[in-house]
Design a protein around this motif. Sequence first.
Motif, PDB file in Angstrom:
ATOM      1  N   ARG A 163       0.842  -1.187   0.000  1.00 29.61           N
ATOM      2  CA  ARG A 163       0.000   0.000   0.000  1.00 29.61           C
ATOM      3  C   ARG A 163       0.885   1.247   0.000  1.00 29.61           C
ATOM      4  O   ARG A 163       1.822   1.346   0.781  1.00 29.61           O
ATOM      5  N   ARG A 164       0.585   2.152  -0.905  1.00 33.62           N
ATOM      6  CA  ARG A 164       1.303   3.426  -0.948  1.00 33.62           C
ATOM      7  C   ARG A 164       0.577   4.409  -0.043  1.00 33.62           C
ATOM      8  O   ARG A 164      -0.603   4.688  -0.225  1.00 33.62           O
ATOM      9  N   GLU A 165       1.302   4.931   0.960  1.00 36.54           N
ATOM     10  CA  GLU A 165       0.690   5.835   1.917  1.00 36.54           C
ATOM     11  C   GLU A 165       0.504   7.232   1.311  1.00 36.54           C
ATOM     12  O   GLU A 165       1.166   7.603   0.344  1.00 36.54           O
ATOM     13  N   ARG A 166      -0.398   7.988   1.916  1.00 34.78           N
ATOM     14  CA  ARG A 166      -0.649   9.391   1.544  1.00 34.78           C
ATOM     15  C   ARG A 166      -1.148   9.546   0.118  1.00 34.78           C
ATOM     16  O   ARG A 166      -0.876  10.536  -0.546  1.00 34.78           O
ATOM     17  N   THR A 167      -1.836   8.533  -0.376  1.00 36.30           N
ATOM     18  CA  THR A 167      -2.430   8.630  -1.700  1.00 36.30           C
ATOM     19  C   THR A 167      -3.649   7.726  -1.761  1.00 36.30           C
ATOM     20  O   THR A 167      -3.730   6.725  -1.053  1.00 36.30           O
ATOM     21  N   VAL A 186       9.417   0.304  -7.895  1.00 36.26           N
ATOM     22  CA  VAL A 186       8.886   1.655  -7.694  1.00 36.26           C
ATOM     23  C   VAL A 186       9.778   2.668  -8.386  1.00 36.26           C
ATOM     24  O   VAL A 186      11.010   2.628  -8.254  1.00 36.26           O
ATOM     25  N   SER A 187       9.170   3.581  -9.136  1.00 38.05           N
ATOM     26  CA  SER A 187       9.875   4.700  -9.741  1.00 38.05           C
ATOM     27  C   SER A 187       9.467   5.966  -9.004  1.00 38.05           C
ATOM     28  O   SER A 187       8.285   6.315  -8.939  1.00 38.05           O
ATOM     29  N   LEU A 188      10.462   6.663  -8.419  1.00 42.20           N
ATOM     30  CA  LEU A 188      10.193   7.826  -7.578  1.00 42.20           C
ATOM     31  C   LEU A 188      10.715   9.101  -8.218  1.00 42.20           C
ATOM     32  O   LEU A 188      11.720   9.091  -8.928  1.00 42.20           O
ATOM     33  N   GLY A 189      10.035  10.205  -7.941  1.00 42.14           N
ATOM     34  CA  GLY A 189      10.474  11.525  -8.354  1.00 42.14           C
ATOM     35  C   GLY A 189      10.640  12.426  -7.150  1.00 42.14           C
ATOM     36  O   GLY A 189      10.490  11.994  -5.998  1.00 42.14           O
ATOM     37  N   LEU A 190      10.955  13.697  -7.407  1.00 43.05           N
ATOM     38  CA  LEU A 190      11.172  14.629  -6.311  1.00 43.05           C
ATOM     39  C   LEU A 190       9.933  14.781  -5.436  1.00 43.05           C
ATOM     40  O   LEU A 190      10.044  15.058  -4.234  1.00 43.05           O
ATOM     41  N   GLY A 191       8.770  14.618  -6.035  1.00 43.91           N
ATOM     42  CA  GLY A 191       7.545  14.736  -5.257  1.00 43.91           C
ATOM     43  C   GLY A 191       7.258  13.541  -4.378  1.00 43.91           C
ATOM     44  O   GLY A 191       6.274  13.554  -3.626  1.00 43.91           O
ATOM     45  N   ASP A 192       8.098  12.499  -4.455  1.00 39.24           N
ATOM     46  CA  ASP A 192       7.870  11.279  -3.684  1.00 39.24           C
ATOM     47  C   ASP A 192       8.854  11.124  -2.529  1.00 39.24           C
ATOM     48  O   ASP A 192       8.998  10.023  -1.983  1.00 39.24           O
ATOM     49  N   GLN A 193       9.512  12.200  -2.144  1.00 37.14           N
ATOM     50  CA  GLN A 193      10.540  12.093  -1.105  1.00 37.14           C
ATOM     51  C   GLN A 193       9.965  11.627   0.229  1.00 37.14           C
ATOM     52  O   GLN A 193      10.640  10.926   0.994  1.00 37.14           O
ATOM     53  N   ASP A 194       8.729  12.004   0.550  1.00 36.76           N
ATOM     54  CA  ASP A 194       8.130  11.638   1.831  1.00 36.76           C
ATOM     55  C   ASP A 194       7.119  10.499   1.705  1.00 36.76           C
ATOM     56  O   ASP A 194       6.427  10.172   2.672  1.00 36.76           O
ATOM     57  N   VAL A 195       7.030   9.898   0.517  1.00 35.77           N
ATOM     58  CA  VAL A 195       6.051   8.835   0.310  1.00 35.77           C
ATOM     59  C   VAL A 195       6.559   7.529   0.927  1.00 35.77           C
ATOM     60  O   VAL A 195       7.699   7.129   0.696  1.00 35.77           O
ATOM     61  N   ALA A 196       5.703   6.896   1.707  1.00 37.89           N
ATOM     62  CA  ALA A 196       6.050   5.627   2.352  1.00 37.89           C
ATOM     63  C   ALA A 196       5.244   4.491   1.739  1.00 37.89           C
ATOM     64  O   ALA A 196       4.130   4.686   1.237  1.00 37.89           O
ATOM     65  N   TYR A 197       5.827   3.300   1.780  1.00 41.31           N
ATOM     66  CA  TYR A 197       5.163   2.094   1.280  1.00 41.31           C
ATOM     67  C   TYR A 197       5.057   1.097   2.426  1.00 41.31           C
ATOM     68  O   TYR A 197       6.028   0.861   3.154  1.00 41.31           O
ATOM     69  N   THR A 198       3.882   0.509   2.565  1.00 40.26           N
ATOM     70  CA  THR A 198       3.623  -0.449   3.633  1.00 40.26           C
ATOM     71  C   THR A 198       3.386  -1.829   3.042  1.00 40.26           C
ATOM     72  O   THR A 198       2.559  -2.002   2.145  1.00 40.26           O
ATOM     73  N   CYS A 199       4.130  -2.802   3.560  1.00 40.24           N
ATOM     74  CA  CYS A 199       3.943  -4.197   3.168  1.00 40.24           C
ATOM     75  C   CYS A 199       3.121  -4.901   4.245  1.00 40.24           C
ATOM     76  O   CYS A 199       3.415  -4.785   5.439  1.00 40.24           O
ATOM     77  N   THR A 200       2.114  -5.631   3.816  1.00 34.80           N
ATOM     78  CA  THR A 200       1.290  -6.428   4.731  1.00 34.80           C
ATOM     79  C   THR A 200       1.512  -7.905   4.434  1.00 34.80           C
ATOM     80  O   THR A 200       1.287  -8.356   3.311  1.00 34.80           O
ATOM     81  N   ALA A 201       1.982  -8.631   5.438  1.00 36.70           N
ATOM     82  CA  ALA A 201       2.139 -10.087   5.334  1.00 36.70           C
ATOM     83  C   ALA A 201       0.999 -10.721   6.120  1.00 36.70           C
ATOM     84  O   ALA A 201       0.750 -10.348   7.275  1.00 36.70           O
ATOM     85  N   SER A 202       0.310 -11.670   5.513  1.00 39.54           N
ATOM     86  CA  SER A 202      -0.872 -12.216   6.174  1.00 39.54           C
ATOM     87  C   SER A 202      -1.085 -13.683   5.817  1.00 39.54           C
ATOM     88  O   SER A 202      -0.600 -14.178   4.796  1.00 39.54           O
ATOM     89  N   ASN A 203      -1.778 -14.372   6.715  1.00 34.89           N
ATOM     90  CA  ASN A 203      -2.341 -15.680   6.422  1.00 34.89           C
ATOM     91  C   ASN A 203      -3.812 -15.621   6.830  1.00 34.89           C
ATOM     92  O   ASN A 203      -4.281 -14.566   7.266  1.00 34.89           O
TER      93      ASN A 203
END
Length: 278
Positions: A163-167, A186-203
């Motif tokens: 999940r990409r945060e803040r979007t 993931v391809s990032l630009g200057l506008g993505d400096q504060d963008v975080a990505y969350t990985c969820t592992a589940s069963n």
Amino acid sequence: MWCLWGLLLCEALLPIVVISVQVLSKVGDSVLLDAECPPGFQVREAIWRSLWPSEELLATFFRGSLETLYRSQFLGRVQLHGNLSLELGPLKTEDSGNFSLLMVDTGGKIWTQTLHLKVYDTVPKPMVQVFTAATEETQAPNTCQVFLSCWVSNISDITYSWRRERTMDVDAELHSFFSNGQLLSVSLGLGDQDVAYTCTASNPVSWDTATVTPWESCHPEAASGKASYKDVLLVVVPISLFLILAGLLGVWHHGLCSGKKKDASTDRVVSETENPLV
């Protein structure tokens, strides 16, 4: 015991109504295998059995008495309730298997339940690593191509999602998934400096998450405000060389001065020897 064998023989000879139920739980928890029967079914006898991986008697209800004294892998971890539901726990992964409840009513009708129990491990916090697709020298200062890897060790039946945060949505052109969701490009630009990505592992029974800000791995000196490793070397190496040279010069100068003092002392002793006091 003869009554038990008689019930099992009835199961083989008389018409049977069978229902099947899937039950999920996790290691360390307790699970309740519910006994269900149709309205008006007055239970006279009942037998709980483990069918797989091995067939074992677990508990019985006979002549109004509840019994859970049979030796099995659940010895000390099984309880038969008054409503004939069977409680197992604390659970282990090897407790997964098939269970059967055979009930006979006062009219001789047989009702059988088969329950499929699956015990899962609790999902721990996943590990997320960031790999840059290019070195700093070849990568443009305002872009960054990274691979995010999400991983949980020694656990089976795990699924991964990102999940990409803040979007509100994810741009399909910038994201591609590999290896069942464990790897994210993931391809990032200057506008993505504060963008975080969350990985969820589940069963099916538990989940956990980990979050990372990939731009920090692309340009760590820009994100942290600290000098890069090369910048540090450019400052530290010259200073270190200067200190080493200064130390060597100091040792050489000290040795030179010590030699002159020694020569002066020797000359003084010789002079006193040649001109003794009268």
